[in-house]
Write an enzyme that holds these catalytic residues in place. Structure first.
Site, PDB file in Angstrom:
ATOM      1  N   CYS A  41     -11.632 -17.099  -2.929  1.00 50.36           N
ATOM      2  CA  CYS A  41     -11.314 -16.216  -4.050  1.00 50.36           C
ATOM      3  C   CYS A  41     -11.600 -14.763  -3.659  1.00 50.36           C
ATOM      4  O   CYS A  41     -12.466 -14.479  -2.832  1.00 50.36           O
ATOM      5  CB  CYS A  41     -12.148 -16.593  -5.270  1.00 50.36           C
ATOM      6  SG  CYS A  41     -11.743 -15.618  -6.744  1.00 50.36           S
ATOM      7  N   ASP A  43     -13.022 -12.680  -5.445  1.00 52.18           N
ATOM      8  CA  ASP A  43     -14.259 -12.278  -6.123  1.00 52.18           C
ATOM      9  C   ASP A  43     -15.225 -11.584  -5.154  1.00 52.18           C
ATOM     10  O   ASP A  43     -15.507 -12.109  -4.075  1.00 52.18           O
ATOM     11  CB  ASP A  43     -14.923 -13.539  -6.719  1.00 52.18           C
ATOM     12  CG  ASP A  43     -16.058 -13.193  -7.666  1.00 52.18           C
ATOM     13  OD1 ASP A  43     -17.025 -12.531  -7.227  1.00 52.18           O
ATOM     14  OD2 ASP A  43     -15.987 -13.578  -8.837  1.00 52.18           O
ATOM     15  N   ARG A  45     -18.278 -11.298  -5.078  1.00 49.44           N
ATOM     16  CA  ARG A  45     -19.573 -11.951  -4.793  1.00 49.44           C
ATOM     17  C   ARG A  45     -19.466 -13.046  -3.751  1.00 49.44           C
ATOM     18  O   ARG A  45     -20.474 -13.542  -3.256  1.00 49.44           O
ATOM     19  CB  ARG A  45     -20.128 -12.559  -6.100  1.00 49.44           C
ATOM     20  CG  ARG A  45     -20.402 -11.542  -7.182  1.00 49.44           C
ATOM     21  CD  ARG A  45     -20.579 -12.215  -8.524  1.00 49.44           C
ATOM     22  NE  ARG A  45     -19.350 -12.871  -8.975  1.00 49.44           N
ATOM     23  CZ  ARG A  45     -19.249 -13.569 -10.102  1.00 49.44           C
ATOM     24  NH1 ARG A  45     -20.296 -13.700 -10.894  1.00 49.44           N
ATOM     25  NH2 ARG A  45     -18.102 -14.132 -10.438  1.00 49.44           N
ATOM     26  N   HIS A  97     -15.424 -21.102  -6.334  1.00 49.19           N
ATOM     27  CA  HIS A  97     -16.793 -20.729  -6.705  1.00 49.19           C
ATOM     28  C   HIS A  97     -16.972 -20.861  -8.206  1.00 49.19           C
ATOM     29  O   HIS A  97     -16.041 -20.632  -8.983  1.00 49.19           O
ATOM     30  CB  HIS A  97     -17.106 -19.297  -6.253  1.00 49.19           C
ATOM     31  CG  HIS A  97     -16.320 -18.246  -6.992  1.00 49.19           C
ATOM     32  ND1 HIS A  97     -16.874 -17.480  -7.992  1.00 49.19           N
ATOM     33  CD2 HIS A  97     -15.037 -17.861  -6.885  1.00 49.19           C
ATOM     34  CE1 HIS A  97     -15.953 -16.656  -8.457  1.00 49.19           C
ATOM     35  NE2 HIS A  97     -14.826 -16.859  -7.815  1.00 49.19           N
ATOM     36  N   CYS A 100     -15.873 -18.441 -11.739  1.00 43.59           N
ATOM     37  CA  CYS A 100     -14.652 -17.791 -11.260  1.00 43.59           C
ATOM     38  C   CYS A 100     -13.867 -17.214 -12.447  1.00 43.59           C
ATOM     39  O   CYS A 100     -13.491 -17.946 -13.369  1.00 43.59           O
ATOM     40  CB  CYS A 100     -13.786 -18.792 -10.501  1.00 43.59           C
ATOM     41  SG  CYS A 100     -12.266 -18.071  -9.826  1.00 43.59           S
TER      42      CYS A 100
HETATM   43 CO    CO Z   1     -12.907 -16.370  -8.463  1.00 50.70          CO
END
Ligand code: CO
Length: 208
Positions: A41, A43, A45, A97, A100
């Site tokens: 992803c 993302d 993090r 994750h 998400c």
């Molecule tokens: Co995500």
């Protein structure tokens, strides 16, 4: 965040690499032969190499919203094709994750414009697994389970490609489904049944 720091950080990073290996960048410039394709992803993090303790040259990486493998997305399909057929990676990982945002958005009733067709693919995963998901009363747990099932379905989508089918047959390439727990930092192997899925879907999706 001061963007200038990026360049200062870069200088420090170069010195750090060179202090342990004077030829680090000379070798890096020679080419790549990663053993792993990682699809994760976007993302902020979920830092692909960092969370696996890997560095430059180790992993071929593709990231998008909610780690999707969509057959008409020329971007992800090009990455898969290049990594599997040209770089000859032997492992392909889909890493989702918990927490998400993409998966969360797909669980809600909202018109998100251009994101609608992208998130539609996650809603399709929900529909496929509706019975299991609707039986989970706790909403957070249902959300976590959809993250896992989405990873599993993206692995299935990988197995539907000719590149993966060919490499599985010719050199035993494997597809793996993982989830990163942002709350603990732990990487979890979902242990998807690659051979079972492959056998099961070949009846309809056999390309090569
Ligand atoms: Co995500």
């Amino acid at each position: 965040m001061k963007l200038n720091n990026v360049f200062k950080n870069n200088e420090a990073w170069i010195q750090d690499k060179l202090s342990s290996d004077g030829k680090y960048f000379e070798n890096l410039g020679k080419g790549q032969s990663p053993e792993l394709l990682y699809i994760g992803c976007s993302d902020s993090r979920v830092t692909a190499e960092d969370l696996m303790g890997m560095g430059p040259g180790d992993v071929f990486v593709h990231r998008n919203i909610a780690n999707m493998v969509i057959s008409i997305d020329l971007n992800v399909m090009s990455v898969v094709n290049y990594a599997v057929e040209h770089l000859k990676v032997n492992h392909v990982v889909v890493c989702g994750h918990y927490a998400c945002g993409g998966v969360k958005a797909a669980m809600q009733s909202a018109d998100l414009g251009i994101l609608n067709p992208w998130l539609r693919n996650i809603r399709d995963v929900y529909r496929l697994h509706k019975t299991e998901l609707n039986a989970i009363e706790n909403e957070d747990k249902r959300y976590d389970r959809l993250v896992e099932l989405n990873v599993q379905e993206q692995c299935v989508n990988l197995i539907k490609t000719a590149a993966v089918q060919k490499a599985a047959r010719d050199r035993n390439l494997k597809v793996h489904g993982w989830v990163f727990d942002v709350h603990s930092g732990k990487l979890i192997d979902l242990k998807i049944d690659f051979d079972g899925i492959l056998n099961n879907i070949m009846e309809i999706y056999h390309l090569d």
